[in-house]
Scaffold this active site. Sequence first.
Site, mmCIF file in Angstrom:
data_model
loop_
_atom_site.group_PDB
_atom_site.id
_atom_site.type_symbol
_atom_site.label_atom_id
_atom_site.label_comp_id
_atom_site.label_asym_id
_atom_site.label_seq_id
_atom_site.Cartn_x
_atom_site.Cartn_y
_atom_site.Cartn_z
ATOM 1 N N HIS A 171 0.816 -1.203 0.000
ATOM 2 C CA HIS A 171 0.000 0.000 0.000
ATOM 3 C C HIS A 171 0.857 1.263 0.000
ATOM 4 O O HIS A 171 0.532 2.245 -0.663
ATOM 5 C CB HIS A 171 -0.903 -0.031 1.231
ATOM 6 C CG HIS A 171 -2.051 0.906 1.169
ATOM 7 N ND1 HIS A 171 -3.205 0.620 0.472
ATOM 8 C CD2 HIS A 171 -2.229 2.128 1.696
ATOM 9 C CE1 HIS A 171 -4.037 1.627 0.585
ATOM 10 N NE2 HIS A 171 -3.478 2.562 1.317
ATOM 11 N N HIS A 188 -10.607 2.182 -1.342
ATOM 12 C CA HIS A 188 -10.794 1.798 0.053
ATOM 13 C C HIS A 188 -11.572 0.485 0.096
ATOM 14 O O HIS A 188 -12.582 0.358 0.775
ATOM 15 C CB HIS A 188 -11.480 2.905 0.860
ATOM 16 C CG HIS A 188 -10.655 3.362 2.021
ATOM 17 N ND1 HIS A 188 -11.169 3.761 3.215
ATOM 18 C CD2 HIS A 188 -9.305 3.431 2.166
ATOM 19 C CE1 HIS A 188 -10.181 4.093 4.030
ATOM 20 N NE2 HIS A 188 -9.043 3.902 3.428
ATOM 21 N N ASN A 195 -3.409 5.067 -7.536
ATOM 22 C CA ASN A 195 -3.283 4.159 -6.419
ATOM 23 C C ASN A 195 -3.372 2.729 -6.951
ATOM 24 O O ASN A 195 -4.064 2.470 -7.921
ATOM 25 C CB ASN A 195 -4.408 4.540 -5.429
ATOM 26 C CG ASN A 195 -4.887 3.418 -4.560
ATOM 27 O OD1 ASN A 195 -6.000 2.964 -4.709
ATOM 28 N ND2 ASN A 195 -4.063 2.967 -3.652
#
Lengths: 229, 740
Positions: free
Chosen positions: B48, B95, B537
């Site tokens: 991450h 998320h 991301n």
Amino acid sequence: MKFGVVVFPGSNCDEDIIYTLQHIMGQDVVRLWHKDKDLQGADFIVLPGGFSFGDYLRSGAIAKFSPIMQEIISFANKGGNVLGICNGFQILTEAGLLPGALLQNKNQKFICANTYIKAETNDSLVTSQIDLNKALKIPIAHGEGNYFADADTLKKLDDNDQVLFRYCDYNGNITAESNLNGSINNIAGVSNKNRNVFGLMPHPERASNSLLANDDGLILFESILSTVY
Amino acid sequence: MENQELSTLETAKELGLIPEEYDRIKEILGRTPNFTELSIFSVMWSEHCSYKNSIVWLKKLPNKGAHLMAEAGEENAGLVDIGDGLGCCFKIESHNHPSALEPYQGAATGVGGINRDIFTMGARPIAQLNSLRFGSIENDRTKWLLKGVVKGIGDYGNAFGVPTVGGEVFFDECYQINPLVNAMSAGIVKAGETVSATSYGVGNPVYIVGSATGKDGIHGAAFASKDITEDSVNDLPAVQVGDPFQEKLLLEASLEVIKTGAVIGMQDMGAAGIICSNSEMSAKGKHGMRIDLDKVPVRQENMKPYEILLSESQERMLIVVEKGKEALVEAVFDKWDLNCAIIGEVTDTERLQYYAKGELVADVPADDLVLGGGAPVYHREYREPAYFQEFKKFNIDDVPLPKDLREVAQHLIAHPNIASKRWVSDQYDSMVGTATMTDNRPSDAAVVAVKGTNKAIALTVDCNGRYVYADPHVGTAIAVAEAARNIVCAGGEPSAITNCLNFGNPYNPEVYWQFVGAIKGMSEACLKFETPVTGGNVSFYNQSSDEGAVFPTPTIGMLGVLENAADMMTLDFKATDDLIYLIGESVNDIASSEYLASYHKIAASPAPYFDLEKEYTMQQTVKQLIANKLIVSAHDVSDGGLYITLLESAMPNNFGFAIETDSEIRKDAFLFGEGQGRVVVSVKPEQQAAFIESMATSETEFSYLGVVTSSGNVVDDEMYDTTAHAKSIYDNVFHNYLGD
């Protein structure tokens, strides 16, 4: 005319109403911070929409304790004009300046949608110029906009001509389907008995710019400006 | 340090590190790390934070453009010059894992995190979008997840006061256990007023501001870097809790503190909390920090050093301030009633030294923790899965042509992937800010006016995971092309993209093959459309132990610019008798369509027809038509095919359409195929000659479809439906599954 727009922590429609009053209506506007104790000579106070203090505890329940509210209450009691939109309406009911309360929407969800409302009276600062037969397209955006008042209060509202707006359909019919949040008797906005404090859940400032393809809300501001000063 | 317990390889493994990484840490430190230090490395070297399994390929993405004000990875979000001395700062982030366990808070904190990435750079967010994927809508757990995620996004974004202007919702069994929740935000900043995530100047104070630090979200970044299993529920404390009111205050205070001129650098605290912002800012500024953990405002007593360092408590910022200007900073946070505490100072050591109760509890070099510094970089092996060639054997002739295509139309209108998402979008405040131009006039992309200018920005999120699964390279190129098509149909000029790369476990070579293919396809399309990648991301490990990986889902968030907001184009038909044309090529293709997947229930087919060059040319043609005011509506053909496109253009103003199909093309492919590169436009009769003349000089194919009518949906003189009836179904599909 000098408008005073109150900024509470968590207000988020303050800049929108300021933009409308300043850039579209060409009026003077002062920002009033919630900790202020001075209305800076404003002639007309607006409590904007948003989530003052996060709407924690209950919408508007904490904001009524902000220092500026003492000034606004005494301003209103002396006949000063105060308009609350959405969260501002919730604060005014919590502060006891307007009758009734705003409960959770009947579907228990936040609703952002265009609604139609019809003015019920021309005998108020914010509705003086509105065609009473015309349905205005004004959006709502709230989780707690379900207006409630007990039978006595409702009777007084009617007897004193204090209901400013009711939700209706596109054609102006006051129907259950057009009452998205479940407000009693489709009530969308009211005034106090003295007709100087006004509250409504729909956002006229979101319907005041042709760039957004809806300026049905302008007539409220035009009413205010045509009637006073 | 003597009093600190030393770590073991066993502990390192429990924290998600592999033996080679543990050895490397010992080498960096020249000694065995203590537990606090090991925790620091474990989160900073998690996928991450470190992108260790993806960075090799991410660096191959096109990231150059004259209009870029910050390159990918350089700052917290991408920053693009939109003219008039303004920059647009935008980013998308996942998320997924928190939302799978606790949909409400998982989604809410996703919204909070992405907005902090925007305002930590000095930009005021003006629009939010989201991209959601779930399993079957008929499943009770899906309903619980969907309701929770939507309420979480709404409650957070609505109170924060930034409009949610667009998004997508897609259902497929592959997302049953592991839903995808991707949140995007875009903000505006004046050029020269941006703030960098950096730290320098020996002796400058380091502030933590905003919420107090609690035990929520500890090891959240490491948690996001594992497969979801039945044991995941034990990770519940790794899910953070959001407070949108604090975020709103933090937004206003942060933008106000920047104006004081006292700020050296600022970074929000998201994944991996204090340690992440400390290390990334210090590494960037080539300095160190000495931090006293006892000075961090905490929510509970007796928090251990590693808990304070790793906590992912939301709504916090780290600010490095020019020494001597402390009073200016503190006055702002005092006004907003927010915590504001000096927790340490900048040093020249390039090391991060943490003290608790007067004792040094961790001492680590900043640069070795971060991406681009000492964080590990892996080349993963990849292998083409067997299904890829199998899918290519698909032949449309093996699929029977349904007897009744009206029934197919009804099926698609009532399918949750096609039907109105109003149940979702009505829970989001899309109007706050009074700049959303697409609330009253629907368009293929959300268009938001930039106040104080004549400009608007256009935003869209797009990805069809089914296409990407069928062919990662082509499917991802399609996602970029569709995003650009949406921007163009809204009257905008595609500018740049951000991406959210949702994939399975990267240690699975077949999953990694999908990842590599997606990167290649994205690169090819972004080069063609001149839309560089500004950042984004990577979310790996989107799979469950019992169901395998999700569809590879590289969500594309694209920014476009309208020089003149008034030139926005809309998708709705405007008047009866207007002429309907198809711009682009009709092809005999139903591959990977919603029709093939859900009506025929055939999964094995390649990506739909796509020709990048023709797509690009087609989009230039549509731009010309809009610029020359020759069309009055434009709507791209995507999920559900041409029939659904026509219906979507008809519904807003309650018009109908009467069209003719092409005898050269199978009727189901003509109506419901999802071949790419097509846009439906409507033309005023009096402009038909000028329109045809303009099209004749273009290199784009076009064909006459029919006319706008008052109510019927007519194909080849056959009445399929009325718009009013179709709309009554289309509008209520979600309500029927989910209640009011």
